[in-house]
Motif scaffolding. Sequence first.
Motif, mmCIF file in Angstrom:
data_model
loop_
_atom_site.group_PDB
_atom_site.id
_atom_site.type_symbol
_atom_site.label_atom_id
_atom_site.label_comp_id
_atom_site.label_asym_id
_atom_site.label_seq_id
_atom_site.Cartn_x
_atom_site.Cartn_y
_atom_site.Cartn_z
ATOM 1 N N GLU A 148 9.606 10.054 -40.170
ATOM 2 C CA GLU A 148 9.543 8.573 -39.992
ATOM 3 C C GLU A 148 9.993 8.271 -38.577
ATOM 4 O OE1 GLU A 148 12.865 8.039 -42.822
ATOM 5 O OE2 GLU A 148 11.660 7.766 -44.595
ATOM 6 N N ALA A 149 10.716 9.134 -37.917
ATOM 7 C CA ALA A 149 11.210 8.976 -36.470
ATOM 8 C C ALA A 149 9.807 9.066 -35.521
ATOM 9 C CB ALA A 149 12.250 10.066 -36.155
ATOM 10 N N VAL A 150 9.199 10.108 -36.074
ATOM 11 C CA VAL A 150 7.877 10.354 -35.046
ATOM 12 C C VAL A 150 6.776 9.167 -35.413
ATOM 13 C CG1 VAL A 150 5.840 11.937 -34.787
ATOM 14 C CG2 VAL A 150 8.349 12.810 -34.828
ATOM 15 N N ALA A 151 6.705 8.841 -36.614
ATOM 16 C CA ALA A 151 6.082 7.824 -36.794
ATOM 17 C C ALA A 151 6.204 6.368 -35.877
ATOM 18 C CB ALA A 151 5.827 7.307 -38.301
ATOM 19 N N GLU A 152 7.439 6.188 -36.127
ATOM 20 C CA GLU A 152 8.098 4.805 -35.518
ATOM 21 C C GLU A 152 7.961 5.094 -34.045
ATOM 22 O OE1 GLU A 152 11.854 1.982 -35.853
ATOM 23 O OE2 GLU A 152 12.248 3.811 -36.962
ATOM 24 N N ALA A 153 8.347 6.288 -33.409
ATOM 25 C CA ALA A 153 8.122 6.481 -31.983
ATOM 26 C C ALA A 153 6.700 6.243 -31.333
ATOM 27 C CB ALA A 153 8.711 7.911 -31.338
ATOM 28 N N TYR A 154 5.717 6.548 -32.299
ATOM 29 C CA TYR A 154 4.502 6.313 -31.952
ATOM 30 C C TYR A 154 3.679 4.981 -32.194
ATOM 31 C CZ TYR A 154 -0.598 7.937 -31.647
ATOM 32 O OH TYR A 154 -2.030 7.945 -31.468
ATOM 33 N N GLY A 155 4.746 4.230 -32.932
ATOM 34 C CA GLY A 155 4.282 2.938 -33.049
ATOM 35 C C GLY A 155 3.937 2.324 -34.282
ATOM 36 N N LEU A 156 4.207 3.344 -35.321
ATOM 37 C CA LEU A 156 3.768 3.044 -36.775
ATOM 38 C C LEU A 156 4.620 2.586 -37.643
ATOM 39 C CD1 LEU A 156 1.439 6.234 -37.215
ATOM 40 C CD2 LEU A 156 0.831 3.971 -36.925
ATOM 41 N N PRO A 171 7.456 3.062 -40.138
ATOM 42 C CA PRO A 171 8.236 4.127 -40.793
ATOM 43 C C PRO A 171 7.947 4.086 -42.414
ATOM 44 C CG PRO A 171 9.942 3.049 -39.946
ATOM 45 C CD PRO A 171 8.595 2.353 -39.544
ATOM 46 N N GLU A 172 7.710 3.064 -42.931
ATOM 47 C CA GLU A 172 7.420 3.016 -44.329
ATOM 48 C C GLU A 172 6.040 3.078 -44.903
ATOM 49 O OE1 GLU A 172 9.405 -0.607 -46.348
ATOM 50 O OE2 GLU A 172 11.285 -0.152 -45.258
ATOM 51 N N TYR A 194 5.767 -4.156 -42.666
ATOM 52 C CA TYR A 194 6.106 -4.578 -43.917
ATOM 53 C C TYR A 194 7.577 -3.796 -44.078
ATOM 54 C CZ TYR A 194 7.596 -4.359 -48.677
ATOM 55 O OH TYR A 194 8.477 -4.466 -50.044
ATOM 56 N N ALA A 195 8.755 -4.319 -44.377
ATOM 57 C CA ALA A 195 9.936 -3.607 -44.571
ATOM 58 C C ALA A 195 10.614 -4.002 -45.385
ATOM 59 C CB ALA A 195 10.788 -3.690 -43.088
ATOM 60 N N THR A 196 11.586 -3.362 -46.172
ATOM 61 C CA THR A 196 12.449 -3.725 -47.329
ATOM 62 C C THR A 196 13.656 -3.784 -46.802
ATOM 63 O OG1 THR A 196 12.367 -1.362 -47.998
ATOM 64 C CG2 THR A 196 10.892 -2.753 -49.327
ATOM 65 N N ARG A 197 14.238 -2.574 -46.454
ATOM 66 C CA ARG A 197 15.616 -2.653 -45.585
ATOM 67 C C ARG A 197 15.492 -1.409 -44.620
ATOM 68 N NH1 ARG A 197 18.860 1.356 -47.910
ATOM 69 N NH2 ARG A 197 18.095 2.013 -49.869
ATOM 70 N N ARG A 198 16.161 -1.628 -43.881
ATOM 71 C CA ARG A 198 16.224 -0.677 -42.689
ATOM 72 C C ARG A 198 17.110 0.722 -43.306
ATOM 73 N NH1 ARG A 198 13.486 1.328 -38.102
ATOM 74 N NH2 ARG A 198 15.146 2.460 -37.100
ATOM 75 N N SER A 199 16.364 1.946 -43.217
ATOM 76 C CA SER A 199 17.034 3.023 -43.848
ATOM 77 C C SER A 199 16.718 4.318 -42.919
ATOM 78 C CB SER A 199 16.451 3.045 -45.229
ATOM 79 O OG SER A 199 15.240 3.487 -45.410
ATOM 80 N N GLU A 200 16.005 4.055 -41.899
ATOM 81 C CA GLU A 200 15.561 5.269 -40.993
ATOM 82 C C GLU A 200 16.551 5.260 -39.904
ATOM 83 O OE1 GLU A 200 12.609 3.445 -43.100
ATOM 84 O OE2 GLU A 200 13.467 2.366 -41.318
ATOM 85 N N SER A 201 16.718 6.675 -39.540
ATOM 86 C CA SER A 201 17.718 6.837 -38.503
ATOM 87 C C SER A 201 17.287 6.257 -37.065
ATOM 88 C CB SER A 201 18.054 8.303 -38.408
ATOM 89 O OG SER A 201 17.044 8.727 -37.509
ATOM 90 N N ALA A 202 18.181 6.203 -36.225
ATOM 91 C CA ALA A 202 17.864 5.761 -34.887
ATOM 92 C C ALA A 202 17.222 6.847 -33.996
ATOM 93 C CB ALA A 202 19.345 5.296 -34.279
ATOM 94 N N LEU A 203 16.815 8.020 -34.724
ATOM 95 C CA LEU A 203 15.998 9.136 -34.018
ATOM 96 C C LEU A 203 14.731 8.523 -33.106
ATOM 97 C CD1 LEU A 203 16.086 12.026 -33.439
ATOM 98 C CD2 LEU A 203 14.908 12.189 -35.714
#
Length: 87
Positions: A53-61, A63-64, A72-81
């Motif tokens: 999830e962190a790598v996806a988000e860091a890459y601009g994707l 995380p869900e 799209y997002a339901t609720r923020r459940s990912e870490s700040a990594l």
Amino acid sequence: MRRVEARRGLSVDARAWPYRLAAVATLLHDGVDLGQATILVGENGSGKSTIVEAVAEAYGLNPEGGSTGARYATRRSESALAGDLQV
């Protein structure tokens, strides 16, 4: 191939989640080269999903899941990594 590593000058509390997970600590210390197929293997709770999830988000994707345009997002459940990584 893409390299994922800690942002320069990053300082984290190694006792806090997710930084206390061995897989996350190793990623931040050593970085990782991602190829066309990279497989993460480990026990439940070892940090595989946290890293993906962190790598996806860091890459601009999103995380869900989805593409760079899918936010799209339901609720923020990912870490700040993700904010601690550079791709």
